[in-house]
Design an enzyme around this catalytic site. Structure first.
Site, mmCIF file in Angstrom:
data_model
loop_
_atom_site.group_PDB
_atom_site.id
_atom_site.type_symbol
_atom_site.label_atom_id
_atom_site.label_comp_id
_atom_site.label_asym_id
_atom_site.label_seq_id
_atom_site.Cartn_x
_atom_site.Cartn_y
_atom_site.Cartn_z
ATOM 1 N N PHE A 302 0.869 -1.178 0.000
ATOM 2 C CA PHE A 302 0.000 0.000 0.000
ATOM 3 C C PHE A 302 0.897 1.215 0.000
ATOM 4 C CE2 PHE A 302 -1.735 3.739 1.904
ATOM 5 C CZ PHE A 302 -3.057 3.801 1.504
ATOM 6 N N GLU A 303 0.725 2.057 -0.988
ATOM 7 C CA GLU A 303 1.360 3.365 -0.971
ATOM 8 C C GLU A 303 0.598 4.285 -1.916
ATOM 9 O OE1 GLU A 303 5.463 2.653 -1.998
ATOM 10 O OE2 GLU A 303 4.998 2.114 -4.069
#
Length: 417
Positions: A302-303
């Site tokens: 997740f980014e």
């Protein structure tokens, strides 16, 4: 005489039609200006791209020139728009996309992820989604994903040079490393494709022709979960607060996969002092001022981040320096420590953001927002006992400390027993 009557009738009908059209146009109020994502007319042709199969219903303008006060972000209960989770959001859109690296066999697992993202957020914003693969996507993958995404879908074929051994790699040496790691039972230690993936995510995904159309990205992987409603646009939050990189989970890296990574980083720092930001996050990465690496990194599955930053000379110099040292293949360097070290050194620390309110799961870790009142207001269904943030193997407490941030109420109850 009959012919003349017919002509008069025709004139009357035409006049009536014109008046009706004029009335309709003058009384119509469009939902918003047309979408202004750059098209192939202004971008170089992508010979590896597979065609988009669906147009987005989103007609709101992508713009950075807007009155933010006119479209406030609903960041907390009581803010304008907080209770509206059903209608298309009327605010401006950023030039942003979701991006997923997947294979055809991942179709049903990525379908689950898409539904999570759409149901919790994107059905109100209709952002695009870029899918990338080192093999052509098949019709099933494109049909399923297109049917689920509310924005435009794009399918890109990764060029061979971005998913293969670069010329400077000694393949016999790399093979020996994989064999040794397999004997030590290091996860993905014997995998060639995993190494190609880590190198691609570290240095090439943001340079794919399809991605060159955008300024921000949100990475999504198969089989993830989002546990809470998202009441505002994280892309807008990033833009309006000058954030370049963000995360929800952090942890320590497995040192046997990166034994010489920090040596390469120190060489880069020595060769490129001009790229090291003042007020950076070295204290997140090192306990002794940079002599050694403490293994802390943001978990990059997740980014949300700035593509302009990843395409900057500073980041590209960093990646190219690491790539030449060969650690993606002579060891098993992951994209998570690469992104994290780059952000930690080359961005001022106030340009890195922790999204406490985006609840997330990727096997085996959970980020569940800290604070009972917050979880209830976001309609979360995660178990706070599974929140990884304050456990001993998490680095999130360190992130709060180096930024002099107050930890959220209730964090002590979520620490290791």
């Amino acid at each position: 005489m009959a012919a003349g009557s017919v002509r008069y009738v025709r004139y009357i009908l035409v006049a009536f039609f014109i008046l009706a059209v004029l009335y309709f146009v003058s009384n119509s109020s469009p939902v918003g200006p047309a979408l202004t994502i750059p098209t192939s007319k202004t971008q170089p042709a992508d010979k590896n791209a597979q065609p988009t199969t669906k147009e987005a219903p989103n007609t709101h303008k992508i713009s950075t020139n807007y009155d933010a006060d006119k479209y406030p972000l609903a960041l907390k209960p009581g803010d304008p728009g907080w209770d509206d989770l059903t209608t298309i959001n009327s605010g401006p859109r950023m030039n942003a996309t979701f991006v997923t690296l997947a294979r055809n066999g991942d179709v049903w697992e990525i379908a689950k992820s898409i539904r999570q993202v759409e149901d919790r957020f994107n059905r109100r914003y209709n952002y695009d989604w870029v899918f990338l693969n080192d093999q052509p996507f098949d019709d099933l993958f494109k049909k399923v994903t297109t049917s689920l995404v509310s924005g435009k879908t794009h399918y890109g074929l990764i060029p061979t040079e971005h998913w293969s051994f670069p010329p400077h790699i000694d393949q016999e040496k790399a093979k020996k490393v994989r064999e040794d790691m397999a004997q030590k039972k290091i996860i993905y230690g014997d995998s060639i494709s995993y190494r190609h993936m880590c190198r691609f995510e570290s240095g090439f995904f943001f340079r794919q022709p399809l991605m060159m159309n955008y300024e921000y990205y949100w990475r999504v992987e198969p089989s993830i979960k989002l546990f809470c409603d998202i009441h505002y646009d994280p892309f807008r939050y990033m833009h309006e607060n000058n954030k370049k990189y963000s995360f929800v989970l952090s942890l320590y890296e497995y040192i046997d996969t990166i034994p010489t990574l920090w040596d390469s980083v120190k060489k880069f720092i020595k060769n490129h002092p001009e790229h090291i930001a003042a007020g950076n996050s070295m204290a997140f990465l090192s306990d002794d001022g940079g002599e050694t690496y403490n293994k802390c990194h943001f978990w990059s599955n997740f980014e949300i981040g700035s593509l302009s930053w990843l395409r900057s000379k500073a980041y590209l110099d960093f990646f190219n320096s690491l790539d030449q040292d060969g650690g993606f293949f002579y060891e098993r360097w992951g994209d998570a420590p690469v992104h994290s070290i780059a952000a930690g050194l080359m961005l001022p620390k106030d340009q890195i953001h922790f999204f406490n309110d985006i609840a997330y799961y990727h096997v085996p870790f959970t980020h569940c927002p800290t604070g009972e009142a917050l979880r209830q207001s976001l309609r979360c269904h995660c178990d706070p006992k599974e929140n990884f943030d304050w456990k001993g193997y998490s680095c999130t407490a360190r992130f709060f400390d180096i930024n002099n941030m107050e930890k959220p109420e209730g964090w002590e109850q979520e620490k290791d027993a």
